[in-house]
Write a protein that holds these residues in place. Structure first.
Motif, PDB file in Angstrom:
ATOM      1  N   ASP A 117       0.823  -1.216   0.000  1.00 28.86           N
ATOM      2  CA  ASP A 117       0.000   0.000   0.000  1.00 28.86           C
ATOM      3  C   ASP A 117       0.854   1.262   0.000  1.00 28.86           C
ATOM      4  O   ASP A 117       0.422   2.304  -0.483  1.00 28.86           O
ATOM      5  CB  ASP A 117      -0.948   0.012   1.202  1.00 28.86           C
ATOM      6  N   ALA A 118       2.069   1.179   0.521  1.00 28.61           N
ATOM      7  CA  ALA A 118       2.962   2.339   0.512  1.00 28.61           C
ATOM      8  C   ALA A 118       3.347   2.677  -0.926  1.00 28.61           C
ATOM      9  O   ALA A 118       3.344   3.846  -1.324  1.00 28.61           O
ATOM     10  CB  ALA A 118       4.208   2.064   1.355  1.00 28.61           C
ATOM     11  N   SER A 119       3.673   1.644  -1.716  1.00 29.33           N
ATOM     12  CA  SER A 119       3.999   1.882  -3.133  1.00 29.33           C
ATOM     13  C   SER A 119       2.785   2.392  -3.893  1.00 29.33           C
ATOM     14  O   SER A 119       2.913   3.255  -4.768  1.00 29.33           O
ATOM     15  CB  SER A 119       4.523   0.603  -3.790  1.00 29.33           C
ATOM     16  N   LYS A 120       1.608   1.889  -3.554  1.00 34.09           N
ATOM     17  CA  LYS A 120       0.381   2.370  -4.200  1.00 34.09           C
ATOM     18  C   LYS A 120       0.185   3.855  -3.903  1.00 34.09           C
ATOM     19  O   LYS A 120      -0.128   4.643  -4.799  1.00 34.09           O
ATOM     20  CB  LYS A 120      -0.828   1.574  -3.723  1.00 34.09           C
ATOM     21  N   GLU A 121       0.423   4.240  -2.648  1.00 36.67           N
ATOM     22  CA  GLU A 121       0.276   5.643  -2.266  1.00 36.67           C
ATOM     23  C   GLU A 121       1.296   6.522  -2.997  1.00 36.67           C
ATOM     24  O   GLU A 121       0.977   7.632  -3.422  1.00 36.67           O
ATOM     25  CB  GLU A 121       0.447   5.768  -0.748  1.00 36.67           C
ATOM     26  N   LEU A 122       2.530   6.013  -3.153  1.00 32.88           N
ATOM     27  CA  LEU A 122       3.541   6.769  -3.889  1.00 32.88           C
ATOM     28  C   LEU A 122       3.160   6.878  -5.365  1.00 32.88           C
ATOM     29  O   LEU A 122       3.337   7.935  -5.974  1.00 32.88           O
ATOM     30  CB  LEU A 122       4.922   6.120  -3.740  1.00 32.88           C
ATOM     31  N   ARG A 123       2.625   5.805  -5.946  1.00 32.34           N
ATOM     32  CA  ARG A 123       2.158   5.862  -7.343  1.00 32.34           C
ATOM     33  C   ARG A 123       1.054   6.903  -7.500  1.00 32.34           C
ATOM     34  O   ARG A 123       1.030   7.645  -8.476  1.00 32.34           O
ATOM     35  CB  ARG A 123       1.638   4.498  -7.803  1.00 32.34           C
ATOM     36  N   ASP A 124       0.149   6.949  -6.544  1.00 31.62           N
ATOM     37  CA  ASP A 124      -0.932   7.938  -6.595  1.00 31.62           C
ATOM     38  C   ASP A 124      -0.362   9.361  -6.581  1.00 31.62           C
ATOM     39  O   ASP A 124      -0.771  10.212  -7.377  1.00 31.62           O
ATOM     40  CB  ASP A 124      -1.893   7.762  -5.413  1.00 31.62           C
ATOM     41  N   ASP A 175      10.141  22.890 -15.166  1.00 34.05           N
ATOM     42  CA  ASP A 175       9.345  22.510 -14.008  1.00 34.05           C
ATOM     43  C   ASP A 175      10.003  21.442 -13.137  1.00 34.05           C
ATOM     44  O   ASP A 175       9.470  21.092 -12.077  1.00 34.05           O
ATOM     45  CB  ASP A 175       7.977  21.992 -14.466  1.00 34.05           C
ATOM     46  N   LEU A 176      11.148  20.934 -13.550  1.00 28.53           N
ATOM     47  CA  LEU A 176      11.785  19.820 -12.849  1.00 28.53           C
ATOM     48  C   LEU A 176      12.054  20.085 -11.363  1.00 28.53           C
ATOM     49  O   LEU A 176      11.727  19.233 -10.535  1.00 28.53           O
ATOM     50  CB  LEU A 176      13.076  19.418 -13.574  1.00 28.53           C
ATOM     51  N   PRO A 177      12.622  21.233 -10.981  1.00 30.21           N
ATOM     52  CA  PRO A 177      12.864  21.433  -9.545  1.00 30.21           C
ATOM     53  C   PRO A 177      11.593  21.324  -8.697  1.00 30.21           C
ATOM     54  O   PRO A 177      11.599  20.707  -7.629  1.00 30.21           O
ATOM     55  CB  PRO A 177      13.445  22.853  -9.474  1.00 30.21           C
ATOM     56  N   GLN A 178      10.513  21.882  -9.184  1.00 31.01           N
ATOM     57  CA  GLN A 178       9.242  21.813  -8.458  1.00 31.01           C
ATOM     58  C   GLN A 178       8.741  20.366  -8.394  1.00 31.01           C
ATOM     59  O   GLN A 178       8.270  19.918  -7.344  1.00 31.01           O
ATOM     60  CB  GLN A 178       8.202  22.704  -9.139  1.00 31.01           C
ATOM     61  N   MET A 179       8.865  19.618  -9.492  1.00 29.12           N
ATOM     62  CA  MET A 179       8.412  18.226  -9.509  1.00 29.12           C
ATOM     63  C   MET A 179       9.237  17.371  -8.546  1.00 29.12           C
ATOM     64  O   MET A 179       8.686  16.533  -7.823  1.00 29.12           O
ATOM     65  CB  MET A 179       8.484  17.667 -10.926  1.00 29.12           C
ATOM     66  N   VAL A 180      10.543  17.575  -8.530  1.00 33.34           N
ATOM     67  CA  VAL A 180      11.422  16.826  -7.627  1.00 33.34           C
ATOM     68  C   VAL A 180      11.060  17.131  -6.178  1.00 33.34           C
ATOM     69  O   VAL A 180      10.984  16.232  -5.331  1.00 33.34           O
ATOM     70  CB  VAL A 180      12.905  17.140  -7.923  1.00 33.34           C
ATOM     71  N   ASP A 181      10.823  18.406  -5.871  1.00 34.38           N
ATOM     72  CA  ASP A 181      10.442  18.800  -4.522  1.00 34.38           C
ATOM     73  C   ASP A 181       9.120  18.144  -4.110  1.00 34.38           C
ATOM     74  O   ASP A 181       8.996  17.610  -3.003  1.00 34.38           O
ATOM     75  CB  ASP A 181      10.338  20.330  -4.438  1.00 34.38           C
ATOM     76  N   GLN A 182       8.143  18.166  -4.996  1.00 34.96           N
ATOM     77  CA  GLN A 182       6.845  17.557  -4.694  1.00 34.96           C
ATOM     78  C   GLN A 182       6.973  16.057  -4.482  1.00 34.96           C
ATOM     79  O   GLN A 182       6.357  15.488  -3.577  1.00 34.96           O
ATOM     80  CB  GLN A 182       5.852  17.837  -5.824  1.00 34.96           C
ATOM     81  N   GLY A 214       9.687  14.428  -3.503  1.00 30.45           N
ATOM     82  CA  GLY A 214      10.387  14.217  -2.237  1.00 30.45           C
ATOM     83  C   GLY A 214       9.456  14.354  -1.042  1.00 30.45           C
ATOM     84  O   GLY A 214       9.520  13.563  -0.091  1.00 30.45           O
ATOM     85  N   ARG A 215       8.579  15.359  -1.088  1.00 33.98           N
ATOM     86  CA  ARG A 215       7.608  15.529  -0.006  1.00 33.98           C
ATOM     87  C   ARG A 215       6.629  14.352   0.048  1.00 33.98           C
ATOM     88  O   ARG A 215       6.254  13.900   1.133  1.00 33.98           O
ATOM     89  CB  ARG A 215       6.871  16.853  -0.151  1.00 33.98           C
ATOM     90  N   ALA A 216       6.242  13.840  -1.130  1.00 38.14           N
ATOM     91  CA  ALA A 216       5.347  12.684  -1.173  1.00 38.14           C
ATOM     92  C   ALA A 216       6.033  11.447  -0.579  1.00 38.14           C
ATOM     93  O   ALA A 216       5.413  10.692   0.185  1.00 38.14           O
ATOM     94  CB  ALA A 216       4.910  12.412  -2.609  1.00 38.14           C
ATOM     95  N   VAL A 217       7.307  11.249  -0.908  1.00 36.10           N
ATOM     96  CA  VAL A 217       8.065  10.122  -0.354  1.00 36.10           C
ATOM     97  C   VAL A 217       8.127  10.246   1.161  1.00 36.10           C
ATOM     98  O   VAL A 217       7.875   9.275   1.884  1.00 36.10           O
ATOM     99  CB  VAL A 217       9.491  10.054  -0.963  1.00 36.10           C
ATOM    100  N   ASP A 218       8.468  11.438   1.639  1.00 34.90           N
ATOM    101  CA  ASP A 218       8.550  11.648   3.091  1.00 34.90           C
ATOM    102  C   ASP A 218       7.222  11.328   3.777  1.00 34.90           C
ATOM    103  O   ASP A 218       7.183  10.682   4.824  1.00 34.90           O
ATOM    104  CB  ASP A 218       8.949  13.095   3.409  1.00 34.90           C
ATOM    105  N   LYS A 219       6.139  11.766   3.170  1.00 31.83           N
ATOM    106  CA  LYS A 219       4.808  11.535   3.751  1.00 31.83           C
ATOM    107  C   LYS A 219       4.494  10.035   3.807  1.00 31.83           C
ATOM    108  O   LYS A 219       4.010   9.532   4.824  1.00 31.83           O
ATOM    109  CB  LYS A 219       3.753  12.273   2.914  1.00 31.83           C
TER     110      LYS A 219
END
Length: 147
Positions: free
Chosen positions: A25-32, A125-132, A134-139
């Motif tokens: 489910d963690a991978s599913k959440e990251l895919r989402d 847009d890459l820096p913003q995408m990478v930041d988003q 990273g925040r998703a991974v942390d969450k």
């Protein structure tokens, strides 16, 4: 076959390997989360294509997010478009990079692989995408990790 671009993120391989230790489910959440990031970027790329040239506007509807653990976008496919009903695959490269011999496309910009709208939009847009991402991974790790 279309063109797929997967956002390159430093440390992503190691991060995704660590996700194998977490519940599925963690991978599913990251895919989402990655799909949401990709969908926002796909809208921006479609907009850039639609306003770039007539051929690019034909390609724009074929730009879509791909479900993956990393942000990923697909352009192209076999869908036929335009007056001559050509597959997206046949016009997407000329529409994005231009051409030297085919007059229906804008001029090719040179050996630097400079494009008109696809990669340049992603790069901007890459820096913003990478930041988003990273925040998703942390969450996800905070929610599903053991610590």
């Amino acid at each position: 076959m279309g063109l797929t671009i997967r956002v390159s993120i430093a440390g992503a391989r190691e991060t995704l390997a660590a996700f194998r230790q977490l519940p599925k489910d963690a991978s599913k959440e990251l895919r989402d989360a990655s799909t949401r990031i990709s969908e926002v970027e796909a809208v921006k790329i479609r907009s850039a294509a639609a306003s770039s040239s007539a051929q690019s506007a034909l390609v724009a509807p074929g730009i879509r997010a791909r479900r993956d653990r990393l942000p990923s976008i697909v352009v192209g496919g076999a869908r036929k478009v335009g007056r001559n009903r050509k597959p997206l695959n046949k016009i997407m490269y000329g529409a994005n990079f231009g051409a030297t011999a085919l007059k229906q496309f804008r001029p090719h910009r040179g050996a630097g692989d400079e494009d008109y709208w696809f990669f340049s939009t992603v790069e901007k847009d890459l820096p913003q995408m990478v930041d988003q991402w990273g925040r998703a991974v942390d969450k996800v790790i905070r929610r599903w990790g053991n610590g």
